[in-house]
Design an enzyme around this catalytic site. Structure first.
Site, PDB file in Angstrom:
ATOM      1  N   GLY A 110       0.835  -1.198   0.000  1.00 56.93           N
ATOM      2  CA  GLY A 110       0.000   0.000   0.000  1.00 56.93           C
ATOM      3  C   GLY A 110       0.866   1.242   0.000  1.00 56.93           C
ATOM      4  O   GLY A 110       2.084   1.178   0.164  1.00 56.93           O
ATOM      5  N   LYS A 111       0.263   2.373  -0.203  1.00 52.99           N
ATOM      6  CA  LYS A 111       0.970   3.657  -0.100  1.00 52.99           C
ATOM      7  C   LYS A 111      -0.079   4.757  -0.009  1.00 52.99           C
ATOM      8  O   LYS A 111      -1.181   4.615  -0.551  1.00 52.99           O
ATOM      9  CB  LYS A 111       1.843   3.898  -1.342  1.00 52.99           C
ATOM     10  CG  LYS A 111       2.998   4.830  -1.076  1.00 52.99           C
ATOM     11  CD  LYS A 111       4.142   4.108  -0.397  1.00 52.99           C
ATOM     12  CE  LYS A 111       5.295   5.018  -0.066  1.00 52.99           C
ATOM     13  NZ  LYS A 111       6.471   4.246   0.363  1.00 52.99           N
ATOM     14  N   GLY A 112       0.286   5.845   0.669  1.00 52.28           N
ATOM     15  CA  GLY A 112      -0.622   6.979   0.774  1.00 52.28           C
ATOM     16  C   GLY A 112       0.108   8.267   0.487  1.00 52.28           C
ATOM     17  O   GLY A 112       1.340   8.320   0.544  1.00 52.28           O
TER      18      GLY A 112
END
Ligand code: NAD
Length: 420
Positions: A109-111
């Site tokens: 994931g990444k934000g």
């Protein structure tokens, strides 16, 4: 999104190029190929924040869960004016492969939030963090998605995230983020874990290539978290750190730099430039040195077609993400230079994050020695799996790392079968 449209020139297109080479070698079936090149979930949120001057600004935030087949999504949150959905999606894909290579039960994931933290007050940053997390709260959690720090976010940001999430669910939940302060469920040894992993990779590479890390000549680009810890631990392992550089310049000493003194100097001056224990050196100069081990630990795109011919290192361990362009990587392979690729080389950080999550979920904390011993075991296993794959398939270590990662995610996807 992933397989449709023209992706030339996008960061996602660059990731696909690495993916496709390995997928072809694995003869990956079309259906699994489609699944692994499609982000599972891309969330875009608007985050209104009342600034200190009373004005309301609406910030755009993203959270991408690229693939969660192996476990909860794992990956940092970055605050930067240049954040785009393409960038966040690609970084989430890279996290998927990095977690799979490290053999930890996480997806990728990444934000990111489009903002400029350098012009925001602490109160504004706290308000933005809490609102961003409130907007994505249903998508995150210890079993769903576990964020961590990235560019311009830190332990304090993680503490605010943990607190916001805990307030929403009605109890203290430390395992929702990693990279937290120690008193709030952080792990001993995590700060040094990426550099420690780089040191272990350099030591194992030396053994594989046929030289001893004791007395080996090492050059390090970047003297931040990853570069300084790598240099320090390699010096303690008996290597000779002959050159170090950062954004301002570098320093060279053929006999080996006094790393503790350099750490002290860099801590006081915020650069290694001007250190009295060696001669001045440029970043270009560092790449031209005759070295046993070169560690790019600063930025992406540092080894390119413009300078690859100058490189005279036997081993390159990519502490940074994406320091070598694909064409330059091919040149290095042709010249017989042994490259440990980023998704393997800097996986010590995410492995220690996994240890933090495990400790939080158990409510039982390990000693620093236990963390380091378990990290050592995981890193050596990951290195051996990729090295063996590179021998079996007669490919470079980068393609081998992708083969290991894709195979692990594909195998589990097949066994789990299709829900519907
Ligand atoms: P950092 O900000 O602590 O340090 C970066 C270093 O690079 C600094 O010494 C800076 O002076 C130097 N630098 C910046 N621009 C430069 C330039 N143009 N030329 C030479 N040096 C330059 O960052 P970090 O946490 O050490 O991360 C370094 C790299 O490692 C990044 O690519 C990051 O994504 C990657 N990485 C970090 C971690 C981690 O746990 N910190 C984990 C995985 C990957």
């Amino acid at each position: 999104m992933a397989t449709d449209g023209n992706l030339d020139g996008t960061l996602f297109g660059a990731m696909l190029r690495e993916f496709e080479e390995a997928a072809r070698i694995l003869s990956l079936e079309r259906g699994i190929w489609r699944i692994l090149t499609s982000p599972k979930r891309q969330i875009t949120v608007s985050c209104p924040v009342q600034m200190d001057n009373g004005e309301i600004i609406v910030f755009t935030g993203y959270r991408v869960q690229y693939n969660v087949t192996l476990g909860p999504a794992k990956g940092g949150i970055r605050y930067h004016p240049g954040v785009t959905l393409d960038e966040v999606t690609t970084l989430a894909a890279w996290m998927t492969w990095k977690c799979a290579v490290a053999h930890i039960p996480f997806g990728g994931g990444k934000g990111g939030v489009i903002c400029d933290p350098s012009v925001m007050s602490r109160r504004e940053l706290e308000a933005l963090t809490r609102r961003y997390i409130a907007e994505i709260i249903d998508a995150i959690g210890p079993e769903k998605d576990v964020p961590a720090p990235d560019v311009n976010t830190n332990e304090q940001t993680m503490a605010w995230i943990m607190d916001t999430y805990s307030m929403h669910v009605g109890h203290t939940e430390t395992a929702v983020v990693t990279g937290k302060p120690l008193e709030l469920g952080g792990s001993l040894g995590r700060r040094e874990a990426t550099g420690r992993g780089v040191m272990i990779m350099a030591r194992e590479s030396a053994r594989h290539v046929g030289f001893d890390i004791k007395g080996a000549k090492v050059g390090v680009q970047g003297f931040g978290n990853v570069g300084s810890v790598s240099a320090d631990l390699l010096a303690k392992a008996g290597a000779r750190i002959v050159a170090v550089s950062d954004w301002k310049g570098g320093v060279y000493n053929a006999k080996g730099l006094d790393v503790p003194a350099l750490l002290d100097y860099a801590g006081r001056n915020r650069t290694v430039q001007g250190f009295a224990g060696g001669e001045p050196l440029t970043n270009d100069g560092l790449f031209k040195l005759e070295l046993d081990v070169l560690i790019p630990a600063a930025l992406e795109n540092q080894i390119t077609m413009a300078n690859v011919a100058d490189i005279r290192a036997r081993v390159i361990v990519e502490g940074a993400n994406g320091p070598t362009t694909p064409d330059a990587n091919d040149q290095l392979y042709k010249r017989g230079i042994f490259v440990v690729p980023d998704i393997l080389a800097n996986s010590g950080g995410v492995t220690a994050s996994y240890f933090e999550w495990v400790q939080d979920r158990h409510g039982y904390f390990w000693t620093e020695q236990e963390v380091n011993e378990r990290l050592e075991a995981k890193i050596v296993q990951a290195f051996d799996a990729v090295r063996q794959t590179s021998i079996d398939f007669k490919v470079d270590m980068r393609t081998a790392a992708y083969i290991v990662a894709i195979k692990r995610v594909a195998d589990v996807t097949r066994v789990r079968g299709m829900y519907a």
